[in-house]
Design a protein around this motif. Structure first.
Motif, PDB file in Angstrom:
ATOM      1  N   ASP A 151      -0.981  38.578  53.127  1.00 44.55           N
ATOM      2  CA  ASP A 151      -0.282  39.876  53.110  1.00 44.55           C
ATOM      3  C   ASP A 151       1.223  39.758  52.924  1.00 44.55           C
ATOM      4  N   TRP A 152       1.728  38.600  52.506  1.00 53.71           N
ATOM      5  CA  TRP A 152       3.171  38.422  52.390  1.00 53.71           C
ATOM      6  C   TRP A 152       3.755  39.347  51.326  1.00 53.71           C
ATOM      7  N   GLN A 153       4.953  39.870  51.621  1.00 54.29           N
ATOM      8  CA  GLN A 153       5.655  40.752  50.703  1.00 54.29           C
ATOM      9  C   GLN A 153       6.904  40.072  50.167  1.00 54.29           C
ATOM     10  N   SER A 154       7.214  40.330  48.907  1.00 56.57           N
ATOM     11  CA  SER A 154       8.406  39.783  48.283  1.00 56.57           C
ATOM     12  C   SER A 154       9.657  40.385  48.910  1.00 56.57           C
ATOM     13  N   TYR A 155      10.729  39.597  48.983  1.00 54.95           N
ATOM     14  CA  TYR A 155      12.015  40.112  49.453  1.00 54.95           C
ATOM     15  C   TYR A 155      12.529  41.228  48.542  1.00 54.95           C
ATOM     16  N   PHE A 156      12.100  41.236  47.295  1.00 56.17           N
ATOM     17  CA  PHE A 156      12.549  42.250  46.337  1.00 56.17           C
ATOM     18  C   PHE A 156      11.594  43.437  46.264  1.00 56.17           C
ATOM     19  N   GLY A 157      10.575  43.467  47.132  1.00 59.39           N
ATOM     20  CA  GLY A 157       9.622  44.561  47.136  1.00 59.39           C
ATOM     21  C   GLY A 157       8.320  44.196  46.442  1.00 59.39           C
ATOM     22  N   GLY A 158       7.215  44.730  46.960  1.00 51.18           N
ATOM     23  CA  GLY A 158       5.905  44.462  46.372  1.00 51.18           C
ATOM     24  C   GLY A 158       5.309  43.157  46.869  1.00 51.18           C
ATOM     25  N   PRO A 159       4.053  42.895  46.489  1.00 48.46           N
ATOM     26  CA  PRO A 159       3.377  41.676  46.946  1.00 48.46           C
ATOM     27  C   PRO A 159       4.096  40.410  46.492  1.00 48.46           C
ATOM     28  N   ALA A 160       3.958  39.365  47.298  1.00 45.09           N
ATOM     29  CA  ALA A 160       4.581  38.075  46.986  1.00 45.09           C
ATOM     30  C   ALA A 160       3.643  37.175  46.184  1.00 45.09           C
TER      31      ALA A 160
END
Length: 549
Positions: A151-160
């Protein structure tokens, strides 16, 4: 009432250095294409020498598709043609040294570009290939693998995570990218990754650079098994940052830098929630220093500022490292604008680009903050344009925004372009000396017409300008303040005041209040951010005092 906080003393250059951050794309353009370059930097070195800084830090100059302004590196051992070439880099390094300054370059070890040969080879090699071990390829969840691995998310938004298509056209595994999909995270559990980066460090050290600023220094290692963050993340125990194994990387890197003469240094970008986590990176066999983001994020408030200074000095003293002080950089809202808002604090989720800001008040506070930071023991970083009191540009047209945060956030976060607008050097209209106007190339980000009042040329002629305030302060810092004991002795000067001495001959006082402050009579003014009249310091102003002759 007086209290004393004591830090280490040493003569190593990096412990007291004033370091100027150059955002390469926006500093100076020599070839007229609207983008800053290495030749442009070289042409402005006399300005930096006269400013009085000790070293320069350059943002990434490597070959890159520029999905994230050069932080997506396709070749760590070459210069992107938009900036120059290796010959230009060597000329710049030699010229910086010739002006008596040092040069620190950015290194980006957490991720590379999806166009890097390492990642292209991993895509082409197919399932199970050794080339894929350098990245985080994982099967998806669900019956058909169509869900991200966690479930990690990108620092820039959205899935990683992004799913690849295999060479034969079938759906493949997913790869991790904590930033954009064009920036796949490197797997630092792979022994080849450490070996490759040691070679990269030596490549640049052999060419004379004096050190490295390490991007996302806390992010390299990931928790075994890549577990979910879950619905209630624990800020000090996230699985994608600050893993214990990362310290082995920096011990290995420290052995590399220590093998070179001239005190080569490593400076970490370490965004972590507790001082205990942060200072682990500063142990004597790891990084030399790291950015003090707690200070940058602090509100313009006397109690908050004093608390962060105390915490910083205490935590750094515990590991024998010098503190650093920084007010802005290429990822944050410029502090002139932030200090003019009602809420003067900052965090990396700050999307308040449209909050009202008083430019006069913000500038007054920014000038005072400059004297405060330059008076403290340790090192200091100055982001290009700080010395001109440049505000955030908050009206970059949507079709000109280039920060990937804009698209990744669904146009809800304007991103960081507002602090990256090219510098105004001279003239009455854009490009304000950034580029040759005869080249007829617009700067890569538009400059406000109002900047004609804040160009370096205009401020050079004004003895009371922010540029000349910085010049005087940096001269005094280099000649006197940097040589003072690192003890900070607080003076109880009342509410809304931060005051301290570093010796009987040097006192710094900052008036955070809305009313003039009576100054102690038995002192002489060395420098002030605003006029000192009738023995009173103006509101939102700072002064340096020396003993009465």
């Amino acid at each position: 009432m007086q209290e004393t906080t004591t830090g280490p003393t040493t003569t190593a250059w990096w412990r007291t250095a004033s370091i100027y951050q150059i955002y390469v794309r926006s500093f100076a353009d020599a070839d007229g294409d609207g983008i800053g370059d290495l030749a442009g930097i070289r042409s402005r070195l006399p300005y930096l020498r006269d400013l009085g800084v000790d070293a320069l830090w350059l943002t990434p100059w490597y070959v890159s598709p520029m999905a994230d302004a050069g932080y997506d590196v396709a070749d760590y051992c070459d210069i992107d043609p938009v900036f120059g070439d290796l010959a230009q880099a060597r000329k710049l390094i030699d010229a910086v040294h010739g002006f008596g300054m040092r040069i620190i370059i950015d290194i980006v070890p957490n991720h590379c570009s999806d166009q890097h040969p390492w990642f292209q080879a991993a895509l082409a090699a197919g399932p199970g290939a050794a080339e894929r071990e350098r990245f985080w390829f994982r099967p998806g969840r669900g019956a058909d693998g169509s869900l991200p691995p966690n479930d990690w998310q990108s620092y820039f938004g959205g899935p990683a995570w992004t799913r690849i298509t295999e060479p034969d056209g079938t759906p493949g595994p997913w790869f991790l990218h904590m930033f954009t999909p064009e920036q796949p995270d490197l797997n630092w559990e792979d022994p080849g990754t450490l070996a490759a980066f040691e070679q990269i460090l030596r490549f640049w050290l052999d060419r004379g650079v004096d050190g490295f600023r390490i991007d996302v220094a806390h992010g390299l290692m990931k928790k075994q098994g890549l577990p979910d963050v879950g619905p209630t993340p624990i800020p000090h125990d996230l699985p994608y940052q600050d893993r214990p194994e990362v310290h082995d990387v920096y011990r290995a890197w420290r052995r590399v830098t220590d093998s070179y003469p001239g005190e080569r240094v490593m400076v970490g970008e370490v965004w972590l929630p507790t001082p205990e986590q942060y200072t682990r990176y500063l142990r004597s066999d790891e990084l030399h220093s790291a950015f003090n983001f707690e200070f940058l994020c602090s509100a313009w408030d006397s109690e908050a500022i004093r608390r962060v200074i105390d915490d910083t000095l205490a935590s750094h003293a515990a590991v024998g490292a010098p503190p650093t002080w920084v007010l802005s950089n290429h990822d944050t809202i410029r502090h002139v604008t932030r200090y003019g808002r009602e809420n003067t604090a900052f965090d990396m989720g700050d999307k308040r680009h449209d909050d009202p800001s008083d430019p006069v008040l913000g500038t007054r506070r920014a000038r005072a903050a400059a004297l405060l930071t330059l008076a403290l023991p340790g090192g200091v970083y100055i982001y290009q344009g700080d010395e001109l009191a440049l505000p955030e540009v908050r009206d970059v047209p949507p079709d000109r925004i280039q920060d990937p945060t804009w698209e990744r956030s669904g146009h809800t976060d304007r991103g960081r372009d507002g602090c990256r607008v090219p510098l105004p050097w001279s003239g009455e209209a854009p490009p304000f000396g950034f580029s040759d106007p005869e080249a007829h190339a617009d700067p890569w980000l538009p400059q406000p017409a109002s900047w004609k009042e804040t160009t370096a040329a205009v401020q050079n002629q004004d003895p009371d300008s922010t540029l000349n305030l910085y010049r005087e302060a940096l001269t005094l810092r280099r000649e006197t303040i940097s040589n003072l004991p690192t003890d900070v002795t607080w003076i109880d000067a009342g509410a809304d005041v931060v005051a301290f001495t570093r010796s009987q001959d040097f006192t710094c006082i900052v008036n955070f209040s809305a009313t003039p402050l009576d100054l102690p009579p038995a002192h002489r003014v060395l420098l002030s951010s605003d006029v000192v009249s009738g023995g009173k310091l103006a509101p939102n102003a700072a002064v340096w005092l020396g003993a009465r002759a």
